[in-house]
Scaffold this motif. Structure first.
Motif, PDB file in Angstrom:
ATOM      1  N   THR A 151     -63.915  82.699 206.014  1.00  0.00           N
ATOM      2  CA  THR A 151     -64.744  82.324 207.159  1.00  0.00           C
ATOM      3  C   THR A 151     -66.133  82.016 206.606  1.00  0.00           C
ATOM      4  O   THR A 151     -66.571  82.640 205.636  1.00  0.00           O
ATOM      5  CB  THR A 151     -64.862  83.440 208.215  1.00  0.00           C
ATOM      6  OG1 THR A 151     -65.399  84.614 207.593  1.00  0.00           O
ATOM      7  CG2 THR A 151     -63.521  83.768 208.834  1.00  0.00           C
ATOM      8  N   GLY A 152     -66.782  81.049 207.187  1.00  0.00           N
ATOM      9  CA  GLY A 152     -68.097  80.690 206.675  1.00  0.00           C
ATOM     10  C   GLY A 152     -68.931  79.945 207.683  1.00  0.00           C
ATOM     11  O   GLY A 152     -68.457  79.558 208.753  1.00  0.00           O
ATOM     12  N   LYS A 153     -70.191  79.763 207.322  1.00  0.00           N
ATOM     13  CA  LYS A 153     -71.155  79.013 208.129  1.00  0.00           C
ATOM     14  C   LYS A 153     -71.846  78.025 207.212  1.00  0.00           C
ATOM     15  O   LYS A 153     -72.031  78.279 206.029  1.00  0.00           O
ATOM     16  CB  LYS A 153     -72.230  79.938 208.704  1.00  0.00           C
ATOM     17  CG  LYS A 153     -71.817  80.699 209.892  1.00  0.00           C
ATOM     18  CD  LYS A 153     -72.996  81.448 210.467  1.00  0.00           C
ATOM     19  CE  LYS A 153     -72.490  82.129 211.713  1.00  0.00           C
ATOM     20  NZ  LYS A 153     -73.492  82.732 212.509  1.00  0.00           N
ATOM     21  N   LYS A 173     -58.957  77.179 191.990  1.00  0.00           N
ATOM     22  CA  LYS A 173     -60.075  77.219 192.928  1.00  0.00           C
ATOM     23  C   LYS A 173     -59.801  76.335 194.134  1.00  0.00           C
ATOM     24  O   LYS A 173     -59.180  75.287 194.025  1.00  0.00           O
ATOM     25  CB  LYS A 173     -61.361  76.740 192.259  1.00  0.00           C
ATOM     26  CG  LYS A 173     -61.922  77.703 191.241  1.00  0.00           C
ATOM     27  CD  LYS A 173     -63.233  77.206 190.692  1.00  0.00           C
ATOM     28  CE  LYS A 173     -63.784  78.190 189.676  1.00  0.00           C
ATOM     29  NZ  LYS A 173     -65.028  77.688 189.080  1.00  0.00           N
ATOM     30  N   LEU A 174     -60.318  76.776 195.272  1.00  0.00           N
ATOM     31  CA  LEU A 174     -60.305  75.998 196.494  1.00  0.00           C
ATOM     32  C   LEU A 174     -61.685  75.362 196.638  1.00  0.00           C
ATOM     33  O   LEU A 174     -62.704  76.042 196.507  1.00  0.00           O
ATOM     34  CB  LEU A 174     -60.010  76.890 197.700  1.00  0.00           C
ATOM     35  CG  LEU A 174     -59.970  76.204 199.058  1.00  0.00           C
ATOM     36  CD1 LEU A 174     -58.803  75.209 199.116  1.00  0.00           C
ATOM     37  CD2 LEU A 174     -59.845  77.223 200.163  1.00  0.00           C
ATOM     38  N   VAL A 175     -61.717  74.064 196.911  1.00  0.00           N
ATOM     39  CA  VAL A 175     -62.973  73.337 197.041  1.00  0.00           C
ATOM     40  C   VAL A 175     -63.049  72.796 198.469  1.00  0.00           C
ATOM     41  O   VAL A 175     -62.114  72.163 198.956  1.00  0.00           O
ATOM     42  CB  VAL A 175     -63.054  72.171 196.032  1.00  0.00           C
ATOM     43  CG1 VAL A 175     -64.365  71.417 196.191  1.00  0.00           C
ATOM     44  CG2 VAL A 175     -62.885  72.679 194.606  1.00  0.00           C
ATOM     45  N   ILE A 176     -64.162  73.084 199.132  1.00  0.00           N
ATOM     46  CA  ILE A 176     -64.396  72.598 200.494  1.00  0.00           C
ATOM     47  C   ILE A 176     -65.688  71.800 200.482  1.00  0.00           C
ATOM     48  O   ILE A 176     -66.718  72.272 199.994  1.00  0.00           O
ATOM     49  CB  ILE A 176     -64.518  73.766 201.501  1.00  0.00           C
ATOM     50  CG1 ILE A 176     -63.223  74.578 201.529  1.00  0.00           C
ATOM     51  CG2 ILE A 176     -64.861  73.240 202.896  1.00  0.00           C
ATOM     52  CD1 ILE A 176     -63.319  75.846 202.352  1.00  0.00           C
ATOM     53  N   GLY A 177     -65.618  70.586 201.015  1.00  0.00           N
ATOM     54  CA  GLY A 177     -66.807  69.748 201.115  1.00  0.00           C
ATOM     55  C   GLY A 177     -67.167  69.524 202.573  1.00  0.00           C
ATOM     56  O   GLY A 177     -66.300  69.210 203.384  1.00  0.00           O
ATOM     57  N   MET A 178     -68.449  69.701 202.895  1.00  0.00           N
ATOM     58  CA  MET A 178     -68.955  69.438 204.241  1.00  0.00           C
ATOM     59  C   MET A 178     -70.282  68.725 204.126  1.00  0.00           C
ATOM     60  O   MET A 178     -71.239  69.286 203.622  1.00  0.00           O
ATOM     61  CB  MET A 178     -69.132  70.737 205.018  1.00  0.00           C
ATOM     62  CG  MET A 178     -67.844  71.451 205.227  1.00  0.00           C
ATOM     63  SD  MET A 178     -67.874  72.349 206.723  1.00  0.00           S
ATOM     64  CE  MET A 178     -66.548  73.473 206.390  1.00  0.00           C
ATOM     65  N   VAL A 182     -70.902  71.421 198.881  1.00  0.00           N
ATOM     66  CA  VAL A 182     -69.578  71.732 198.350  1.00  0.00           C
ATOM     67  C   VAL A 182     -69.497  73.237 198.124  1.00  0.00           C
ATOM     68  O   VAL A 182     -70.377  73.829 197.500  1.00  0.00           O
ATOM     69  CB  VAL A 182     -69.315  70.982 197.020  1.00  0.00           C
ATOM     70  CG1 VAL A 182     -67.989  71.408 196.424  1.00  0.00           C
ATOM     71  CG2 VAL A 182     -69.363  69.478 197.231  1.00  0.00           C
ATOM     72  N   TYR A 183     -68.459  73.850 198.655  1.00  0.00           N
ATOM     73  CA  TYR A 183     -68.201  75.279 198.478  1.00  0.00           C
ATOM     74  C   TYR A 183     -66.979  75.424 197.581  1.00  0.00           C
ATOM     75  O   TYR A 183     -66.006  74.686 197.736  1.00  0.00           O
ATOM     76  CB  TYR A 183     -67.899  75.953 199.822  1.00  0.00           C
ATOM     77  CG  TYR A 183     -68.982  75.796 200.867  1.00  0.00           C
ATOM     78  CD1 TYR A 183     -70.058  76.673 200.914  1.00  0.00           C
ATOM     79  CD2 TYR A 183     -68.923  74.771 201.809  1.00  0.00           C
ATOM     80  CE1 TYR A 183     -71.052  76.535 201.866  1.00  0.00           C
ATOM     81  CE2 TYR A 183     -69.907  74.625 202.765  1.00  0.00           C
ATOM     82  CZ  TYR A 183     -70.973  75.509 202.790  1.00  0.00           C
ATOM     83  OH  TYR A 183     -71.945  75.370 203.737  1.00  0.00           O
ATOM     84  N   THR A 184     -67.019  76.373 196.645  1.00  0.00           N
ATOM     85  CA  THR A 184     -65.837  76.659 195.821  1.00  0.00           C
ATOM     86  C   THR A 184     -65.477  78.128 195.973  1.00  0.00           C
ATOM     87  O   THR A 184     -66.356  78.999 196.054  1.00  0.00           O
ATOM     88  CB  THR A 184     -66.073  76.331 194.331  1.00  0.00           C
ATOM     89  OG1 THR A 184     -67.182  77.096 193.841  1.00  0.00           O
ATOM     90  CG2 THR A 184     -66.322  74.852 194.120  1.00  0.00           C
TER      91      THR A 184
END
Length: 188
Positions: A151-153, A173-178, A182-184
């Motif tokens: 969960t994140g903000k 690693k899981l990489v999330i881009g918004m 970029v969050y790893t």
């Protein structure tokens, strides 16, 4: 309209082939597609269009909805699709036969998905329509269970934020881009 789609070998860092096609892609910025066994699987308004590498349509997989995102599990030979309007994950084989459908009351505003190295489907969701809070659901390969693992903000409050998610097997690693962030995440 799109005239061609380039197939890129990311290890060689070059386009290895252009597929000539004239198809209508969905009217939003992100068009789900994947390439496997010399075929392109492209989201359409009611399912998936399958094309060969000459650009000829091989077949259409009718799903009754437009997959907002989809990915392919090469190990299990399964296609995972997001039905955004009903907040569902649908798993099908390459012929379009449903293997399972996963629903959960916490699965809201589903946007993107990927597969980890254990065959779990990871789904990026936004908790609200201002896209400020997000979560990642981890769905078992058989579709029988799911849990929120992240969960994140983030600082953006846009109604149309571009987001993406991918799992990098080599680094685990899981990489999330918004937007520009970029969050790893790495599993403990």
């Amino acid at each position: 309209m799109v005239d061609s789609i380039g197939i890129v070998d990311i290890r060689q860092r070059q386009v290895i082939q252009h597929v000539d096609c004239t198809i209508y892609l969905p009217p939003y910025l992100f068009c789900p597609m994947f390439y496997t066994d010399d075929q392109l699987y492209i989201s359409n308004r009611s399912g998936i269009t399958v094309m060969d590498m000459s650009g000829t349509i091989d077949r259409k997989i009718e799903l009754g909805f437009e997959p907002r995102d989809m990915c392919y599990d090469t190990k299990a030979a399964r296609i995972y699709c997001i039905n955004e309007s009903e907040n569902k994950l649908i798993c099908i084989d390459r012929d379009g036969n449903t293997i399972f459908t996963f629903t959960d009351t916490g699965l809201t505003n589903v946007k993107r998905l990927t597969i980890d190295n254990e065959g779990y489907v990871l789904i990026l969701c936004h908790e609200d329509y201002n896209f400020k809070n997000f979560k990642v659901h981890r769905i078992s390969p058989d579709g029988k269970s799911g849990e929120v693992i992240i969960t994140g903000k983030h600082n953006y409050m846009y109604t149309n934020i571009v987001s993406s998610i991918c799992f990098q097997e080599e680094s685990d690693k899981l990489v999330i881009g918004m937007k520009e962030t970029v969050y790893t995440y790495k599993k403990n």
